[in-house]
Motif scaffolding. Structure first.
Motif, PDB file in Angstrom:
ATOM      1  N   LEU A   2       0.821  -1.201   0.000  1.00 44.17           N
ATOM      2  CA  LEU A   2       0.000   0.000   0.000  1.00 44.17           C
ATOM      3  C   LEU A   2       0.862   1.261   0.000  1.00 44.17           C
ATOM      4  O   LEU A   2       2.028   1.236   0.381  1.00 44.17           O
ATOM      5  CB  LEU A   2      -0.899   0.000   1.243  1.00 44.17           C
ATOM      6  N   ASP A   6      -3.455   5.428  -0.431  1.00 43.39           N
ATOM      7  CA  ASP A   6      -4.501   4.460  -0.099  1.00 43.39           C
ATOM      8  C   ASP A   6      -5.161   4.734   1.246  1.00 43.39           C
ATOM      9  O   ASP A   6      -6.161   4.089   1.593  1.00 43.39           O
ATOM     10  CB  ASP A   6      -3.921   3.039  -0.090  1.00 43.39           C
ATOM     11  N   HIS A   9      -9.068   4.355   2.265  1.00 45.21           N
ATOM     12  CA  HIS A   9      -9.734   3.387   1.386  1.00 45.21           C
ATOM     13  C   HIS A   9      -9.809   2.019   2.063  1.00 45.21           C
ATOM     14  O   HIS A   9      -9.079   1.722   3.007  1.00 45.21           O
ATOM     15  CB  HIS A   9      -8.992   3.271   0.053  1.00 45.21           C
ATOM     16  N   ARG A  10     -10.677   1.194   1.538  1.00 42.14           N
ATOM     17  CA  ARG A  10     -10.854  -0.165   2.044  1.00 42.14           C
ATOM     18  C   ARG A  10      -9.720  -1.035   1.518  1.00 42.14           C
ATOM     19  O   ARG A  10      -9.398  -1.007   0.321  1.00 42.14           O
ATOM     20  CB  ARG A  10     -12.205  -0.699   1.582  1.00 42.14           C
ATOM     21  N   VAL A  11      -9.118  -1.807   2.426  1.00 37.51           N
ATOM     22  CA  VAL A  11      -7.972  -2.632   2.048  1.00 37.51           C
ATOM     23  C   VAL A  11      -8.094  -4.010   2.686  1.00 37.51           C
ATOM     24  O   VAL A  11      -8.842  -4.207   3.640  1.00 37.51           O
ATOM     25  CB  VAL A  11      -6.634  -1.984   2.495  1.00 37.51           C
ATOM     26  N   GLU A  32     -10.686  -0.331   6.773  1.00 39.39           N
ATOM     27  CA  GLU A  32     -10.321   0.965   6.196  1.00 39.39           C
ATOM     28  C   GLU A  32      -8.930   1.350   6.673  1.00 39.39           C
ATOM     29  O   GLU A  32      -8.658   1.346   7.878  1.00 39.39           O
ATOM     30  CB  GLU A  32     -11.341   2.017   6.618  1.00 39.39           C
ATOM     31  N   LEU A  33      -8.048   1.663   5.754  1.00 40.06           N
ATOM     32  CA  LEU A  33      -6.695   2.070   6.104  1.00 40.06           C
ATOM     33  C   LEU A  33      -6.741   3.483   6.677  1.00 40.06           C
ATOM     34  O   LEU A  33      -7.120   4.433   5.987  1.00 40.06           O
ATOM     35  CB  LEU A  33      -5.789   2.024   4.866  1.00 40.06           C
ATOM     36  N   LYS A  61      -3.462  -4.862  -0.252  1.00 34.38           N
ATOM     37  CA  LYS A  61      -3.921  -4.172  -1.452  1.00 34.38           C
ATOM     38  C   LYS A  61      -5.258  -3.497  -1.189  1.00 34.38           C
ATOM     39  O   LYS A  61      -5.990  -3.866  -0.266  1.00 34.38           O
ATOM     40  CB  LYS A  61      -4.055  -5.147  -2.622  1.00 34.38           C
ATOM     41  N   ARG A  62      -5.544  -2.525  -2.019  1.00 34.81           N
ATOM     42  CA  ARG A  62      -6.844  -1.865  -1.949  1.00 34.81           C
ATOM     43  C   ARG A  62      -7.887  -2.775  -2.590  1.00 34.81           C
ATOM     44  O   ARG A  62      -7.610  -3.457  -3.576  1.00 34.81           O
ATOM     45  CB  ARG A  62      -6.798  -0.519  -2.681  1.00 34.81           C
ATOM     46  N   PRO A  65     -14.701  -0.648  -2.456  1.00 37.42           N
ATOM     47  CA  PRO A  65     -15.334  -0.209  -1.219  1.00 37.42           C
ATOM     48  C   PRO A  65     -16.625  -0.943  -0.956  1.00 37.42           C
ATOM     49  O   PRO A  65     -17.290  -1.434  -1.873  1.00 37.42           O
ATOM     50  CB  PRO A  65     -15.587   1.288  -1.460  1.00 37.42           C
ATOM     51  N   PRO A 146     -13.848   8.086   2.714  1.00 36.88           N
ATOM     52  CA  PRO A 146     -12.676   8.272   1.851  1.00 36.88           C
ATOM     53  C   PRO A 146     -12.755   9.529   0.985  1.00 36.88           C
ATOM     54  O   PRO A 146     -11.911   9.752   0.145  1.00 36.88           O
ATOM     55  CB  PRO A 146     -12.693   7.024   0.981  1.00 36.88           C
TER      56      PRO A 146
END
Length: 321
Positions: A2, A6, A9-11, A32-33, A61-62, A65, A146
């Motif tokens: 990441l 990022d 965002h959802r990861v 969520e990061l 990784k992303r 969502p 986000p």
């Protein structure tokens, strides 16, 4: 791996949790990061916040969502929340709102970074720093996620810190009222147009001394109410505040607090019911509140009565010095 872009965002993160003679053991975390440093990453998962050392990350990784509200709805709710908690000193930077209130509460002393600041992002951040420096305050930026992920990424590059993640939670007002059972064993919730001295004293125990700006924030909305519950001797058990704002008529609930000796007795829900009934009488159909993600007790309480996270935000703070 990441990147700072990022954040917000959802990861999904695959973490190494052990090694046996036969294989490496992994566990996956989805969320969520909310932070990424040179040594760790932090994600907000359904079970809480998880910090993972980068040396333990096998893959990250992303991912697409989860179902999220439209950006326009997030912006509208943030503006409604600003109207419900109005800093006495405000200025605009395009669509961004700069706010100062004698350093009382982060929300009233941070720039709300939603919409177009009417200039390049880096120039907008410079303008925020200049404005807060001129007002003798540490620059803060409220970055909903986000939606404001580019803002968060730019602030990461500049070395800005982050306060604990805040959840903006919502529910339908009618559904909330249905979930909150009447409590005939408790006194009725008292509703007032202005806060009394003991109401303010209970809030000060939690929020610190109340400067003049606090009175302006608390009482400025045209439709605002101050709820309180007393015991049979007249002693204050709990307080809360409600304000109806915005074109969509949101009821914002804040400062819901219970005296230490009266906690875990359903008293906060009783006060919340009184605020919900008041909101319905003033034309509200939806209700929101803001709670730090790390306040697990409050998050659990609100979840029990139907609140769910609409979006989140980080309050970012400029490096000292």
């Amino acid at each position: 791996m990441l990147r700072r872009q990022d954040v917000g965002h959802r990861v999904v993160v695959r973490r190494i949790v052990g090694v046996t003679p036969d294989r490496t053991l992994y566990t996956d975390a989805l969320g969520e990061l909310v932070d990424l440093t040179d040594t760790d990453l932090t994600i907000a998962t359904a079970k809480g916040t998880l910090r993972v050392p980068l040396r333990e990350v096998h893959r990250a990784k992303r991912v697409p969502p989860a179902r999220r509200p439209p950006a326009a709805e997030v912006i509208a709710l943030e503006f409604a929340a600003n109207d419900a908690w109005p800093a006495p000193v405000q200025a605009t930077l395009g669509n961004w709102i700069l706010r100062a209130a004698e350093n009382w509460t982060g929300r009233a002393n941070s720039a709300l970074a939603v919409g177009d600041p009417d200039r390049p992002l880096e120039a907008a951040i410079d303008a925020v720093v200049e404005w807060y420096s001129a007002h003798g305050q540490r620059p803060l930026i409220n970055a909903p996620m986000p939606l404001a992920a580019p803002v968060n990424a730019a602030l990461d590059t500049r070395g800005w810190g982050a306060r604990p993640l805040t959840l903006v939670q919502t529910t339908r007002l009618a559904a909330l009222t249905d979930r909150l059972a009447a409590r005939p064993d408790l006194s009725p919730v008292e509703l007032a147009d202005t806060p009394g001295d003991d109401w303010l004293a209970m809030v000060a125990e939690h929020k610190g001394d109340l400067p003049a700006a606090a009175a302006r924030i608390l009482t400025a909305p045209p439709e605002v109410v101050f709820a309180q519950l007393r015991d049979a001797d007249g002693d204050l058990l709990a307080v809360g505040r409600g304000a109806v704002t915005g074109p969509d008529r949101w009821l914002g609930v804040s400062l819901l607090q219970t005296a230490p000796h009266a906690r875990r007795q359903g008293i906060a829900q009783h006060v919340l019911r009184g605020l919900a009934q008041w909101g319905a009488q003033h034309g509200a159909s939806r209700v929101y509140l803001q709670v730090e993600e790390r306040n697990t007790g409050a998050v659990a309480l609100y979840g029990q009565v139907g609140f769910a996270t609409h979006h989140t935000y980080l309050t970012r703070e400029a490096p000292e010095g």
